[in-house]
Scaffold this motif. Structure first.
Motif, PDB file in Angstrom:
ATOM      1  N   UNK A   7      13.349 -86.793  51.471  1.00 40.65           N
ATOM      2  CA  UNK A   7      13.681 -85.967  52.636  1.00 40.65           C
ATOM      3  C   UNK A   7      14.897 -85.093  52.343  1.00 40.65           C
ATOM      4  N   UNK A   8      15.888 -85.662  51.680  1.00 37.71           N
ATOM      5  CA  UNK A   8      17.089 -84.886  51.346  1.00 37.71           C
ATOM      6  C   UNK A   8      16.745 -83.776  50.349  1.00 37.71           C
ATOM      7  N   UNK A   9      15.876 -84.074  49.371  1.00 39.61           N
ATOM      8  CA  UNK A   9      15.473 -83.050  48.399  1.00 39.61           C
ATOM      9  C   UNK A   9      14.747 -81.892  49.093  1.00 39.61           C
ATOM     10  N   UNK A  10      13.839 -82.222  49.992  1.00 36.04           N
ATOM     11  CA  UNK A  10      13.096 -81.182  50.719  1.00 36.04           C
ATOM     12  C   UNK A  10      14.061 -80.330  51.546  1.00 36.04           C
ATOM     13  N   UNK A  11      14.934 -80.985  52.286  1.00 31.51           N
ATOM     14  CA  UNK A  11      15.896 -80.271  53.135  1.00 31.51           C
ATOM     15  C   UNK A  11      16.799 -79.382  52.300  1.00 31.51           C
ATOM     16  N   UNK A  12      17.317 -79.909  51.214  1.00 30.81           N
ATOM     17  CA  UNK A  12      18.214 -79.147  50.343  1.00 30.81           C
ATOM     18  C   UNK A  12      17.512 -77.940  49.738  1.00 30.81           C
ATOM     19  N   UNK A  13      16.280 -78.131  49.263  1.00 36.60           N
ATOM     20  CA  UNK A  13      15.530 -77.022  48.667  1.00 36.60           C
ATOM     21  C   UNK A  13      15.272 -75.934  49.700  1.00 36.60           C
ATOM     22  N   UNK A  46       5.551 -73.069  41.001  1.00 39.03           N
ATOM     23  CA  UNK A  46       6.275 -71.817  41.193  1.00 39.03           C
ATOM     24  C   UNK A  46       6.890 -71.856  42.589  1.00 39.03           C
ATOM     25  N   UNK A  47       8.205 -71.651  42.646  1.00 32.57           N
ATOM     26  CA  UNK A  47       8.918 -71.579  43.919  1.00 32.57           C
ATOM     27  C   UNK A  47       9.233 -70.126  44.216  1.00 32.57           C
ATOM     28  N   UNK A  48       8.951 -69.701  45.435  1.00 35.75           N
ATOM     29  CA  UNK A  48       9.286 -68.346  45.868  1.00 35.75           C
ATOM     30  C   UNK A  48       9.957 -68.413  47.230  1.00 35.75           C
ATOM     31  N   UNK A  88       9.397 -77.891  37.034  1.00 33.98           N
ATOM     32  CA  UNK A  88       8.590 -78.897  36.338  1.00 33.98           C
ATOM     33  C   UNK A  88       8.829 -80.242  37.025  1.00 33.98           C
ATOM     34  N   UNK A  89       7.754 -80.954  37.303  1.00 29.01           N
ATOM     35  CA  UNK A  89       7.857 -82.269  37.938  1.00 29.01           C
ATOM     36  C   UNK A  89       7.035 -83.289  37.167  1.00 29.01           C
ATOM     37  N   UNK A  90       7.595 -84.482  37.052  1.00 34.47           N
ATOM     38  CA  UNK A  90       6.867 -85.642  36.543  1.00 34.47           C
ATOM     39  C   UNK A  90       7.052 -86.734  37.588  1.00 34.47           C
ATOM     40  N   UNK A 128      14.082 -77.895  38.096  1.00 35.21           N
ATOM     41  CA  UNK A 128      13.966 -76.520  38.577  1.00 35.21           C
ATOM     42  C   UNK A 128      14.740 -75.597  37.640  1.00 35.21           C
ATOM     43  N   UNK A 129      14.272 -74.381  37.457  1.00 34.45           N
ATOM     44  CA  UNK A 129      14.932 -73.410  36.586  1.00 34.45           C
ATOM     45  C   UNK A 129      16.115 -72.803  37.346  1.00 34.45           C
ATOM     46  N   UNK A 130      17.217 -73.541  37.360  1.00 27.76           N
ATOM     47  CA  UNK A 130      18.397 -73.106  38.105  1.00 27.76           C
ATOM     48  C   UNK A 130      19.015 -71.839  37.512  1.00 27.76           C
TER      49      UNK A 130
END
Length: 135
Positions: free
Chosen positions: A50-56, A82-84, A99-101, A116-118
């Motif tokens: 939940x924190x990851x989703x909110x932060x993203x 791909x994040x947009x 990339x996720x594993x 994520x490609x920061x």
């Protein structure tokens, strides 16, 4: 019972793209081992997600995360997404690869590595200098 890949797709589509935090309660084990850099890990599994989703979604306005390639092998899902969206400070459009594993046990997410490609995000928002002219 949904497959591991279906569970992963729910995280991406319901969670990250639509902001539905209840997906974490549906797919996460109570204990989640998280390897993503700078992720707060002193929480229960669903709370980490939940924190990851909110932060993203705070970092990228109108975030849309799309799975571009995925492989499910055994208990693990490997994916390139791909994040947009838009930088909330500048309003500039941003695009980055992620990339996720994800490792699952008994249908629940138990371990995650996310990259994520920061650098792409920092470059697109003007936080990094432009690359040198290589021509």
């Amino acid at each position: 019972m949904p497959t591991n890949l279906e569970q992963f797709k729910a995280i991406i589509e319901r969670g990250f793209s639509r902001g539905d935090l209840s997906v974490a309660d549906d797919v996460c084990a109570e204990t989640l081992i998280e390897h993503q850099y700078l992720t707060k890990t002193d929480l229960q599994g669903p709370q980490i997600l939940k924190r990851q989703i909110t932060s993203a979604r705070e970092s990228i306005k109108d975030l849309k995360l799309t799975i571009e390639a995925s492989v499910e092998t055994g208990d693990t899902v490997w994916a390139r997404c791909k994040a947009t969206g838009f930088d909330p400070r500048s309003g500039k459009p941003v695009t980055l690869d992620v990339m996720d594993i994800c490792r699952f046990a008994h249908g629940k997410l138990v371990e995650h590595w996310g990259v994520p490609d920061r650098f792409a995000l920092l470059h697109q928002t003007g936080a990094l200098p432009p690359p040198p002219n290589l021509s």
